[in-house]
Design a protein around this motif. Structure first.
Motif, mmCIF file in Angstrom:
data_model
loop_
_atom_site.group_PDB
_atom_site.id
_atom_site.type_symbol
_atom_site.label_atom_id
_atom_site.label_comp_id
_atom_site.label_asym_id
_atom_site.label_seq_id
_atom_site.Cartn_x
_atom_site.Cartn_y
_atom_site.Cartn_z
ATOM 1 N N LYS A 184 0.841 -1.206 0.000
ATOM 2 C CA LYS A 184 0.000 0.000 0.000
ATOM 3 C C LYS A 184 0.871 1.249 0.000
ATOM 4 O O LYS A 184 0.611 2.212 -0.735
ATOM 5 C CB LYS A 184 -0.930 -0.012 1.208
ATOM 6 N N SER A 188 0.321 3.205 -3.515
ATOM 7 C CA SER A 188 -0.801 4.139 -3.400
ATOM 8 C C SER A 188 -0.662 5.372 -4.285
ATOM 9 O O SER A 188 -1.628 5.818 -4.908
ATOM 10 C CB SER A 188 -0.983 4.571 -1.944
ATOM 11 N N GLN A 192 -3.374 6.361 -7.241
ATOM 12 C CA GLN A 192 -4.129 7.614 -7.284
ATOM 13 C C GLN A 192 -3.788 8.419 -8.540
ATOM 14 O O GLN A 192 -4.674 9.003 -9.178
ATOM 15 C CB GLN A 192 -3.848 8.458 -6.039
ATOM 16 N N ARG A 222 -6.285 -0.901 -5.945
ATOM 17 C CA ARG A 222 -6.473 -0.243 -4.660
ATOM 18 C C ARG A 222 -7.209 -1.143 -3.672
ATOM 19 O O ARG A 222 -6.874 -1.185 -2.479
ATOM 20 C CB ARG A 222 -7.246 1.069 -4.847
ATOM 21 N N GLU A 226 -6.380 -2.788 0.624
ATOM 22 C CA GLU A 226 -7.219 -2.234 1.699
ATOM 23 C C GLU A 226 -7.415 -3.300 2.784
ATOM 24 O O GLU A 226 -8.530 -3.619 3.184
ATOM 25 C CB GLU A 226 -8.578 -1.784 1.141
#
Length: 270
Positions: A184, A188, A192, A222, A226
Motif C-alpha cells: 500500500k 498508493s 491515485q 487499490r 485495503e
C-alpha cells in the motif's frame, strides 16, 4: 583593378556556395521522397538509408528526421531486450530529440519518444514525455490514458510478485498485513495518479472504453491493499465492477453504430 578582381572572385565563391547548398537541399528532398516511397512499401531498411542521406544533405529538413525516427521505431521490436533492438529504439529517440531541438512543439516527436521508452519499460522516462506532450496539447486524452496504463503496470507487477510468493489464488484476499501495508505504501501514489489520469482522459473523451477498462483495473489494485478496511475494499471492488459494466456498454454502443453491426459479446474478467 586588383580590388575589383578580388570582389568578383568572392562573389563567384559565394555563388558557388549557395548553388551547392541549394543543390543539396534539392537532393535531400529527392532522397526524402524516395524514402517515403520505400517506407510506404514496408521496405524499412531501404527507407532508413534514404532518410539518412536526406538528413546528411540537409540537416534542417525536419520531415526527413521525423520519417527517419519513425522508420527506426518501425524496426524496433517492443519487449525484446537485445542490444541491436535497443539500439534501433534509441536511434529513433535520438532523431525525435533532434527534431525537438529545432521544433520544441513537435508533439509527435514527444509522443514518439514516450512510446519507445514505454516499450523499453523505462516507465518514469515514458511518463515524463507523455506529460511533456500534455504541456503541448492539454486536450489530448491519449497521453493521460498512457500515464494511467504505466501507473497500473508499475503497481500490478510488484503486487503480483508478492502474491505469488505467498501462493495466493487470483481472487484470494491479501491477508498478510505486513506485506499488504508495504504494498500500500509503495503503490498508493501510482494508483491515485493513475485514477486521476484516467479520469482526465475520460473527461476529454467520454466514450474512451480503453480508459474505462483500466479504471476497473486501477480500482482492483487499490482494493487489494485495503487490508485494514474491509468496507473500503468492498467499495473499490464495487466501483471496479461498475467500470466493467460501463466498458461493455460503451463497446456495445460503438459496435451498434458501425454499419452492419450485429452486436458483440465480451468476456471481461473481474
Amino acid at each position: 583593378m586588383k580590388k575589383s578582381v578580388r570582389v568578383l572572385a568572392l562573389l563567384a565563391v559565394g555563388l558557388m556556395f549557395f548553388s551547392t547548398v541549394g543543390c543539396n537541399k534539392l537532393r535531400a528532398r529527392d532522397q526524402l521522397n524516395k524514402g517515403v516511397t520505400s517506407y510506404k512499401n514496408a521496405r524499412y531498411e531501404e527507407a532508413i538509408d534514404h532518410f539518412q542521406q536526406a538528413v546528411t544533405l540537409d540537416p534542417s529538413l525536419l520531415n526527413a528526421r521525423l520519417y527517419l525516427a519513425t522508420a527506426y521505431a518501425q524496426q524496433y521490436i517492443p519487449g525484446v531486450d537485445a542490444e541491436d533492438n535497443n539500439r534501433l529504439g534509441m536511434q529513433a529517440v535520438d532523431q525525435y530529440k533532434a527534431v525537438l531541438e529545432r521544433d520544441p512543439k513537435s508533439v509527435n516527436s514527444v509522443k514518439g519518444i514516450a512510446y519507445i521508452f514505454l516499450q523499453m519499460k523505462k516507465f518514469e522516462d515514458a511518463k515524463t514525455y507523455y506529460r511533456k506532450a500534455l504541456e503541448i496539447d492539454p486536450n489530448d486524452p491519449e497521453p493521460y490514458y498512457s500515464v494511467g496504463v504505466i501507473d497500473w503496470t508499475q503497481t500490478y507487477q510488484p503486487r503480483m510478485e508478492e502474491r505469488a510468493k505467498l501462493g495466493l489464488k487470483p481472487d484470494e484476499p491479501l491477508k498478510d498485513k505486513k506485506v499488504c501495508a508495504a504494498l500500500k505504501e509503495k503503490n498508493s501514489a501510482n494508483v491515485q495518479d493513475g485514477i486521476d489520469a484516467l479520469n482526465k482522459a475520460l473527461q476529454l473523451r467520454p466514450d474512451y472504453d480503453d480508459a474505462m477498462a483500466y479504471m476497473n483495473l486501477m480500482y482492483r489494485e487499490r482494493a487489494d491493499v485495503e487490508c485494514e478496511d474491509p468496507a473500503a475494499r468492498a467499495a473499490d471492488l464495487k466501483s471496479a465492477d461498475e467500470w466493467v459494466d460501463k466498458t461493455m456498454a460503451t463497446k456495445k454502443a460503438k459496435a451498434e453504430k458501425q454499419p452492419g453491426a450485429q452486436g458483440i459479446t465480451m468476456d471481461q474478467p473481474k
